[in-house]
Design a protein around this motif. Structure first.
Motif, PDB file in Angstrom:
ATOM      1  N   ARG A 198      -0.668  -6.338   5.169  1.00 39.96           N
ATOM      2  CA  ARG A 198      -1.627  -6.996   4.654  1.00 39.96           C
ATOM      3  C   ARG A 198      -2.844  -6.321   4.567  1.00 39.96           C
ATOM      4  O   ARG A 198      -3.470  -6.179   3.442  1.00 39.96           O
ATOM      5  N   LEU A 199      -3.353  -5.516   5.814  1.00 35.50           N
ATOM      6  CA  LEU A 199      -4.491  -5.072   5.850  1.00 35.50           C
ATOM      7  C   LEU A 199      -4.393  -3.558   4.795  1.00 35.50           C
ATOM      8  O   LEU A 199      -5.478  -3.540   4.180  1.00 35.50           O
ATOM      9  N   TRP A 202      -4.532  -4.705   1.326  1.00 31.68           N
ATOM     10  CA  TRP A 202      -5.197  -5.943   0.984  1.00 31.68           C
ATOM     11  C   TRP A 202      -5.479  -6.228  -0.314  1.00 31.68           C
ATOM     12  O   TRP A 202      -5.726  -7.447  -0.790  1.00 31.68           O
ATOM     13  N   TRP A 205      -2.597  -8.081  -1.382  1.00 34.54           N
ATOM     14  CA  TRP A 205      -2.300  -9.470  -0.578  1.00 34.54           C
ATOM     15  C   TRP A 205      -3.567 -10.401  -0.984  1.00 34.54           C
ATOM     16  O   TRP A 205      -3.181 -11.707  -1.244  1.00 34.54           O
ATOM     17  N   ARG A 206      -4.642  -9.876  -1.405  1.00 33.58           N
ATOM     18  CA  ARG A 206      -5.620 -10.683  -2.131  1.00 33.58           C
ATOM     19  C   ARG A 206      -5.159 -11.338  -3.297  1.00 33.58           C
ATOM     20  O   ARG A 206      -5.411 -12.448  -3.665  1.00 33.58           O
TER      21      ARG A 206
END
Ligand code: HEM
Length: 498
Positions: A198-199, A202, A205-206
């Motif tokens: 996820r990082l 990101w 994911w956002r």
């Protein structure tokens, strides 16, 4: 830029990335540790994959009590934080939500009310396709039909869901949001499982995490407008949102899924978040599945022109070019056989999932994964994966199972009497699932596929592109199983000489 000057720049960029990665690794390992300390009940064990039709029948029909729940979807945590019909555990809330969809919207006596919306959607599709062909030299160029189909089906489904006055701009924005989520999320679903993924990704994911609030901003004002119209008595055709506004579900969430729950307890209206989640489910479940089925079927009709001609003959004989009605659809056995054969070979939902207690799995004769040494007799959960495509291509049940042969579903054929929903005695195919959680949209899905397909075959001839491209039947698995390469075909209007 000089090499020396690059070093500080690279360091500046690399340090935050490395720090982020280190933090994410730490978080991942802490999450893993926490998981390992959790009681076993919440940790799914190994997947159990089932391809045998007889075992599937015993599980879903004979042992329905044990096989009535699905695992939680890997959506972002903030995806509404609430349930849809598909995800809610078996129990009173599930009964209320599913009953509302079936009785309030898809009841056979109500389906006729939807006919004007269906007719407009089909006419819109034919007009759109015709105008995209016009001007091309004798339609020598191939057309990609999927986008036309998706737009037509989505418009129909959005009007059934949000009301027939819903604005075109809102529908297009919703189509983009829902469509992109469905087509890309599964590919990226690994993101849901790992903090480091996820990082690293990101932005994506956002985007996924922000989808629920974007959907809410779009859908809630439409619902509010719909409520005002209905209160003033000019709501038009009753839509899904109207039924959700009237619906009352069990008040106490603890009721959900418990055997002790009663349906007579206190009830409450749905929250805004629940409404948005259910609207999302309706739009998503209704569209790509139908589009995918029509597209796969057309692909086979291009490959097998003799099947196409037989179908065209059935659709047009005695119709005098009339619009196709629901009654007429029911009297076209070859059309139904063609759709069933397409669903057998290419089920748009290719796996059926159930969360099952390991003891239940063992009790009915299934092989539970071995218990860990520290099990201590606690309840453990297995993920049962039923491979729908493998069941309906089973060699012991079907002659030449990989062949596209609609005749097998006609009177006298090996699959005479086999329908879209698996019967209680024998399962030969289950494109709409089986048991308690079988698809509540089966009737409407069969009608919509029939409408669109019949119009496309009645008004156009479908053939291989002249540029030598063949039809690629490779499957792509996202939420739904779709053609990896969208169908490109030479489309010639049947009523206009070119
Ligand atoms: C060709 C079209 C469609 C196909 C192939 C299809 C297939 C399926 C399958 C295989 C399942 C899982 C069944 C199980 O677990 O036993 C399912 C569930 C479901 N489908 Fe469909 N579906 C289609 C169209 C629709 C439509 C038009 C709707 C309308 C909203 C719909 C709504 C749902 C819902 C709400 C569930 C969850 C049911 C529950 O958990 O009780 N589907 N569908």
């Amino acid at each position: 830029m000089e090499a020396q000057a690059l070093v500080p720049l690279l360091l500046t960029l690399a340090v935050p990335v490395l720090v982020l990665l280190a933090i994410s690794q730490l978080l991942d390992s802490r999450t893993r540790q926490q998981r390992s300390r959790r009681p076993l009940q919440t940790t799914p064990l190994k997947n159990v994959v089932i391809n045998d039709p007889a075992v599937v029948r015993r599980m879903l029909i004979d042992h329905a009590d044990a096989f009535s729940n699905r695992p939680k979807a890997a959506f972002p945590e903030n995806f509404g934080g609430t349930h849809s019909i598909n995800s809610v555990p078996y129990g009173p809330t599930w009964r209320a939500l599913r009953g509302n969809l079936i009785a309030g919207i898809f009841h056979p006596t109500r389906l006729g009310v939807l006919a004007p919306l269906q007719r407009e959607a089909v006419e819109g599709l034919v007009a759109g396709l015709s105008s995209s062909i016009t001007g091309r030299r004798c339609s020598a160029e191939a057309v990609v039909v999927r986008d036309h189909l998706h737009a037509a089906v989505f418009m129909l489904v959005a009007r059934m869901c949000l009301g027939d006055e819903v604005g075109e701009r809102d529908v297009h924005t919703l189509e983009r949001e829902v469509g992109s989520f469905i087509l890309t999320f599964v590919k990226d679903s690994a993101l849901a499982g790992s903090m480091s993924a996820r990082l690293l990704h990101w932005r994506r994911w956002r985007r996924y995490s922000g989808m629920f609030s974007r959907l809410s901003k779009l859908i809630l004002p439409i619902i509010a407008a719909r409520q005002r119209r209905s209160q003033h008595g000019n709501g038009g055709i009753r839509c899904y949102v109207d039924s959700l506004l009237d619906l009352r579900v069990p008040n106490n969430d603890a009721d959900v899924g418990t055997a002790a729950a009663t349906t007579t307890g206190s009830k409450r209206p749905l929250t805004d978040r629940e409404m948005v989640r259910l609207v999302f489910e309706f739009l998503g479940a209704n569209t790509v599945s139908v589009v995918s089925c029509v597209e796969w079927t057309l692909a086979h009709l291009v490959i097998r022109p003799e099947v196409q001609e037989k179908l065209h003959h059935e659709i047009t004989s005695g119709s005098h070019g009339d619009l196709i009605s629901e009654d007429r659809l029911r009297s076209l056995p070859y059309l139904r056989a063609t759709i069933l054969e397409s669903l057998r070979l290419h089920p748009p939902v290719s796996v059926i999932l159930r969360n099952v207690d390991a003891h239940d799995l063992a009790a009915f004769g299934g092989r539970a994964p071995p218990a860990p040494a520290n099990d201590g007799g606690t309840q453990r959960v297995c993920l049962v994966v039923i491979n729908v495509g493998k069941v309906s291509r089973n060699r012991s049940m079907w002659t030449d199972p990989d062949e596209f042969r609609p005749e097998r579903f006609l009177a006298g054929g090996e699959a005479e009497g086999v329908g879209p929903v698996a019967g209680p005695k024998e399962i030969r195919m289950l494109p709409f699932g089986a048991g308690r959680r079988y698809c509540p949209g089966v009737e409407v899905a069969m009608i919509h596929v029939g409408y669109f397909l019949a119009a496309l075959v009645r008004d156009f001839e479908w053939a291989l592109p002249v540029d030598g491209h063949s039809i690629d039947l490779t499957e792509k698995h996202s939420f739904f199983m779709v053609m990896k390469t969208p169908l490109r075909a030479r489309v010639t209007p049947r009523h206009h000489a070119c």
